[in-house]
Design an enzyme around this catalytic site. Structure first.
Site, PDB file in Angstrom:
ATOM      1  N   ARG A 120       0.815  -1.087   0.028  1.00  0.00           N
ATOM      2  CA  ARG A 120       0.105  -0.029  -0.023  1.00  0.00           C
ATOM      3  C   ARG A 120       0.874   1.217   0.118  1.00  0.00           C
ATOM      4  O   ARG A 120       0.399   2.249   0.385  1.00  0.00           O
ATOM      5  CB  ARG A 120      -0.954   0.092   1.086  1.00  0.00           C
ATOM      6  CG  ARG A 120      -2.206  -0.984   1.313  1.00  0.00           C
ATOM      7  CD  ARG A 120      -3.001  -0.988   2.148  1.00  0.00           C
ATOM      8  NE  ARG A 120      -4.157  -2.196   2.185  1.00  0.00           N
ATOM      9  CZ  ARG A 120      -3.934  -3.342   2.768  1.00  0.00           C
ATOM     10  NH1 ARG A 120      -2.849  -3.357   3.589  1.00  0.00           N
ATOM     11  NH2 ARG A 120      -5.062  -4.007   2.533  1.00  0.00           N
ATOM     12  N   GLU A 184       9.306  15.721 -26.486  1.00  0.00           N
ATOM     13  CA  GLU A 184       8.619  16.401 -25.022  1.00  0.00           C
ATOM     14  C   GLU A 184       9.274  17.731 -24.697  1.00  0.00           C
ATOM     15  O   GLU A 184       8.509  18.776 -24.258  1.00  0.00           O
ATOM     16  CB  GLU A 184       8.929  15.581 -23.991  1.00  0.00           C
ATOM     17  CG  GLU A 184       8.283  14.108 -24.241  1.00  0.00           C
ATOM     18  CD  GLU A 184       6.685  14.238 -23.790  1.00  0.00           C
ATOM     19  OE1 GLU A 184       6.210  15.215 -23.474  1.00  0.00           O
ATOM     20  OE2 GLU A 184       6.059  13.207 -23.989  1.00  0.00           O
ATOM     21  N   ARG A 240      -2.604  20.837 -15.629  1.00  0.00           N
ATOM     22  CA  ARG A 240      -1.765  20.026 -15.885  1.00  0.00           C
ATOM     23  C   ARG A 240      -2.105  19.120 -17.191  1.00  0.00           C
ATOM     24  O   ARG A 240      -1.213  18.360 -17.883  1.00  0.00           O
ATOM     25  CB  ARG A 240      -1.750  19.043 -14.773  1.00  0.00           C
ATOM     26  CG  ARG A 240      -0.660  17.902 -14.930  1.00  0.00           C
ATOM     27  CD  ARG A 240      -0.387  17.173 -13.613  1.00  0.00           C
ATOM     28  NE  ARG A 240       0.936  15.922 -13.861  1.00  0.00           N
ATOM     29  CZ  ARG A 240       1.378  15.254 -13.092  1.00  0.00           C
ATOM     30  NH1 ARG A 240       0.966  15.153 -11.649  1.00  0.00           N
ATOM     31  NH2 ARG A 240       2.198  14.566 -13.485  1.00  0.00           N
ATOM     32  N   HIS A 251      -1.281   8.917 -28.411  1.00  0.00           N
ATOM     33  CA  HIS A 251      -1.585   7.691 -27.998  1.00  0.00           C
ATOM     34  C   HIS A 251      -2.331   6.846 -28.979  1.00  0.00           C
ATOM     35  O   HIS A 251      -2.364   5.625 -29.022  1.00  0.00           O
ATOM     36  CB  HIS A 251      -2.441   7.770 -26.505  1.00  0.00           C
ATOM     37  CG  HIS A 251      -1.578   8.575 -25.520  1.00  0.00           C
ATOM     38  ND1 HIS A 251      -2.094   9.155 -24.170  1.00  0.00           N
ATOM     39  CD2 HIS A 251      -0.194   8.339 -25.295  1.00  0.00           C
ATOM     40  CE1 HIS A 251      -1.394   9.329 -23.374  1.00  0.00           C
ATOM     41  NE2 HIS A 251       0.051   9.098 -24.044  1.00  0.00           N
ATOM     42  N   HIS A 264       7.411   6.708 -27.973  1.00  0.00           N
ATOM     43  CA  HIS A 264       6.251   7.507 -27.497  1.00  0.00           C
ATOM     44  C   HIS A 264       6.662   8.974 -28.076  1.00  0.00           C
ATOM     45  O   HIS A 264       5.470   9.508 -28.483  1.00  0.00           O
ATOM     46  CB  HIS A 264       6.240   7.525 -25.755  1.00  0.00           C
ATOM     47  CG  HIS A 264       5.478   8.463 -25.090  1.00  0.00           C
ATOM     48  ND1 HIS A 264       3.985   8.473 -25.328  1.00  0.00           N
ATOM     49  CD2 HIS A 264       5.592   9.727 -24.431  1.00  0.00           C
ATOM     50  CE1 HIS A 264       3.393   9.675 -24.891  1.00  0.00           C
ATOM     51  NE2 HIS A 264       4.565  10.384 -24.237  1.00  0.00           N
TER      52      HIS A 264
END
Length: 363
Positions: A120, A184, A240, A251, A264
């Site tokens: 977790r 990017e 964002r 994508h 990518h």
């Protein structure tokens, strides 16, 4: 060395940019809650950088479990994620065992997601080894794996404890991967900083030649922009989402062609061209603006033409994008160069014209 801080309501962490960082044991150990770590890497990076990092940490008294995964976007899956869990459980890793992502965006995303899930929540550190990961995916806490129906559709927002971006490791980056990272970098200029766009136009050859000072400045600028945006909107409920410029189209390319066929960054580059063309058809930017975008993308060694998926397939793939809201496609488009907006009112006729137009490669 440059140090930036990403500040969030519940945490903050440093982004180190420089040289001789990836095996800087003292800097890494400072962010470990206990002297136990698992280094998650892949078959390509391990022969280059795993041994020095592992040796440096072990010399500093850290117990290290190396985990070597297959390389490539095609392995960003549940099956590969389970290899990380198998190794952690086999080594009796505890909740305070730090997962160290040593690799590109795929390794960073999977390591972060594994850390979010393991017991977790375990700590993790990003040591990105590609330009794309250094300027984008290692910063901001977006972690995920792919699903056959959509990229990064299964994941979590989970922040690292530190990011170490070492310019020296880019010396071994293949040319194609370097160009993918430049996509990017260009994205940041187009979405929010026209002066940075002019800087890139002046320095793109130096970046491709791997001039370390120029690379460090590009990484610094992009990380600062991302830190500012994520600090304002950690969970992507607003501004964002602008960081997804080119990604809705990109994508779709990745899913339509099969994960790994296009890098990518290559898909994002072609997607930014389609976003620019959509913006032109909406009357927001000029033909000269589109030409400026495509010229820089080509100079970066990136594709400006997208594959011909067929309009229906394009729209189907884009329908699985995370920005879909109430069944409507949303696109990040350009009101002008350096000013991106989120738009959900793109007429289908315009979208069809773009997806059948001059920036689609014909067989």
């Amino acid at each position: 060395m440059i140090t930036l801080d990403l500040v969030l309501p519940d945490t903050r962490y440093p982004i180190y940019i420089g040289e001789s960082l990836y095996a800087d044991a003292a800097r890494i150990v400072a962010h470990l809650p206990q002297k136990k770590a698992a280094i998650i890497t892949n078959e390509t990076i391990a022969p280059l950088y795993l041994a020095p990092l592992q040796a440096a940490l072990e010399a500093a008294g850290v117990a290290v479990t190396p985990v070597i995964l297959p390389d490539g976007e095609a392995y960003k899956t549940w099956e590969t994620l389970n290899l990380i869990f198998d190794a952690l459980l086999g080594a009796r890793a505890e909740r305070k065992t730090t997962l160290i992502a040593l690799g590109g965006g795929v390794i960073g995303d999977m390591t972060g997601f594994a850390a979010a899930c393991y017991q977790r929540g375990a700590p993790f550190i990003q040591i990105p080894t590609t330009l794309l990961a250094q300027v984008d995916s290692s910063v901001g806490g977006k972690t995920a794996i792919n699903h056959p129906l959509g990229k990064n559709m299964i994941g979590a927002f989970y922040q690292p404890r530190a990011v170490l971006a070492d310019m020296a490791v880019l010396d071994t980056l293949p040319e194609r991967e370097l160009s993918a990272g430049l996509a990017e970098v260009i994205k940041y200029a187009l979405l929010g900083d026209v002066q940075f766009l002019a800087w890139l136009e002046q320095h793109i050859e130096a970046l491709r030649a791997r001039d370390r000072a120029t690379l460090a400045e590009a990484v610094r600028h992009c990380c600062q922009m991302k830190a500012d945006i994520v600090g304002e909107d950690e969970k992507e409920t607003g501004v964002r989402a602008l960081l997804n410029l080119g990604h809705t189209f990109g994508h779709a390319i990745e899913a339509g062609m099969g994960y790994g066929a296009w890098l990518h960054g290559e898909a994002v580059a072609a997607g930014m061209v389609l976003a620019a063309e959509t913006s032109r058809l909406l009357g927001w930017i000029s033909e000269a603006d589109v030409a400026r975008v495509t010229a820089l993308i080509e100079r970066a060694g990136l594709p400006i033409l997208s594959p011909d998926l067929g309009v229906d397939a394009w729209i189907s793939h884009m329908g699985h994008d995370k920005k879909v809201e109430e069944g409507q496609l949303r696109f990040v488009l350009l009101r002008q160069l350096g000013q991106a907006v989120i738009e959900k009112g793109v007429p289908l006729a315009v979208l069809r014209e773009v997806l059948q137009g001059r920036f689609i490669r014909r067989a």
